[in-house]
Design an enzyme around this catalytic site. Structure first.
Site, PDB file in Angstrom:
ATOM      1  N   HIS A  43       4.811  -2.862  -8.804  1.00 23.32           N
ATOM      2  CA  HIS A  43       3.681  -3.403  -8.044  1.00 23.32           C
ATOM      3  C   HIS A  43       3.682  -4.937  -8.099  1.00 23.32           C
ATOM      4  CE1 HIS A  43       1.864   0.626  -9.225  1.00 23.32           C
ATOM      5  NE2 HIS A  43       1.724   0.636  -7.916  1.00 23.32           N
ATOM      6  N   GLN A  82      -5.777  11.695  -0.359  1.00 22.96           N
ATOM      7  CA  GLN A  82      -4.333  11.958  -0.380  1.00 22.96           C
ATOM      8  C   GLN A  82      -3.893  12.892  -1.518  1.00 22.96           C
ATOM      9  OE1 GLN A  82      -3.555   7.569  -0.902  1.00 22.96           O
ATOM     10  NE2 GLN A  82      -1.783   8.289  -2.038  1.00 22.96           N
TER      11      GLN A  82
HETATM   12  O1  PAF Z   1       1.368   3.974  -2.596  1.00 24.61           O
HETATM   13  C1  PAF Z   1       0.195   4.059  -2.984  1.00 24.61           C
HETATM   14  O2  PAF Z   1      -0.144   3.626  -4.093  1.00 24.61           O
HETATM   15  C2  PAF Z   1      -0.843   4.719  -2.093  1.00 24.61           C
HETATM   16  O3  PAF Z   1      -0.310   5.804  -1.411  1.00 24.61           O
HETATM   17  C3  PAF Z   1      -1.521   3.735  -1.123  1.00 24.61           C
HETATM   18  C4  PAF Z   1      -0.540   3.143  -0.124  1.00 24.61           C
HETATM   19  C5  PAF Z   1      -2.168   2.611  -1.915  1.00 24.61           C
HETATM   20  C6  PAF Z   1      -2.612   4.447  -0.333  1.00 24.61           C
HETATM   21  O4  PAF Z   1      -3.591   4.982  -1.170  1.00 24.61           O
END
Ligand code: PAF
Length: 287
Positions: A37, A61
């Site tokens: 990240h 999700q």
């Molecule tokens: O990759 C992620 O951490 C998630 O899928 C995202 C893009 C932040 C969407 O919640």
């Protein structure tokens, strides 16, 4: 670095940055940050003057039997990590700020690209991802947004969404960051015991075997995938969900494999589902 939790505060900050002529970059995350990240933040910094990092564990999700409840959450730790990586604003909303009515009956749907690879095993997952990313795009209205290549299918879908729905946002994809032993950094690695982490190295070995077969001249998907599958099957701690070779744009399997195609894998190690992929780098030798 400033931290805000409401859309109003976010927009105020962005408004000031825009008034000062600054180009805005967004790094959407679900927190539990790692070096992968942080390198997305570095990439955002190269393309924008004002970097906004969002942390939101998006309920849309996650499937009902997935790890939404136990997903690691530690805002103070995450804030400490990004504060020295050029992030100007950390946006960390609560769920009811993002979904004041409990959810979002309107969703972004991508039937073709969203139902292959991980989408076959995680129904509704990409609809949840695209919906939250579209919301974040509308909240922040960035000039560019950065996502990791480890989530290959997610990156393709977001690129397509930005294009097809005319967001006017440059979608930048940052490379996979690996530990020295090859394991791809992932927030979910925190779930692995030492033995499971050892087993998980088979994913990287499988991708390396696929790359070696390609570099040795193979261009038949079955041969390249056979090399990867044999490596995974040799590791008893790993239960493979899929290994596929795809064009990273269309996510279709090519008849003949070439440079730039991706080998993608998903597997369970214990109860932890891991994904990884590799873009094939070097054309095989011409026979
Ligand atoms: O990759 C992620 O951490 C998630 O899928 C995202 C893009 C932040 C969407 O919640």
């Amino acid at each position: 670095m400033k931290t805000v939790t409401t859309i109003g505060q976010l927009r105020e900050h962005i408004g000031r940055a825009r008034a000062a002529g600054r180009r805005v970059g967004l790094v959407p995350t679900m927190g539990a940050l790692h070096e992968g990240h942080l390198q997305l933040c570095d990439a955002a910094r190269r393309h924008a003057d004002e970097v906004v990092l969002s942390i939101f564990v998006n309920p849309l999700q996650f499937g009902p039997a997935e790890d939404f409840d136990r997903y690691p959450r530690d805002l103070n730790r995450d804030a400490g990590l990004v504060s020295s990586r050029g992030v100007a604003l950390l946006f960390a909303p609560e769920t009811d700020e993002v979904f004041p009515n409990g959810s979002s009956p309107v969703r972004v749907h991508a039937p073709d690209l969203g139902n292959v690879l991980c989408g076959r095993f995680r129904p509704g997952h990409f609809e949840g991802v695209l919906t939250i990313v579209a919301k974040l795009f509308n909240m922040v209205r960035p000039d560019c947004a950065v996502f990791g290549q480890k989530d290959l299918q997610q990156a393709s879908l977001i690129r397509r969404m930005a294009r097809d729905l005319d967001f006017g946002i440059d979608v930048i994809v940052g490379r996979i960051v690996r530990d020295p032993d090859g394991i791809a950094l992932s927030s979910r690695n925190a779930y692995l015991s030492a033995d499971q982490r050892h087993s998980a190295l088979a994913l990287h070995r499988a991708l390396s075997a696929a790359q070696a077969a390609f570099a040795a001249g193979a261009d038949d998907p079955a041969v390249i995938l056979g090399a990867a599958r044999a490596t995974l099957e040799a590791e008893p701690g790993v239960a493979t969900q899929y290994v596929e070779v795809v064009d990273p744009e269309s996510l279709a399997t090519p008849d003949r494999v070439g440079r730039g195609h991706a080998v993608a894998v998903a597997a369970y190690v214990g109860s932890t589902r891991l994904i990884d992929n590799h873009i094939l780098e070097q054309a095989g030798s011409v026979p």
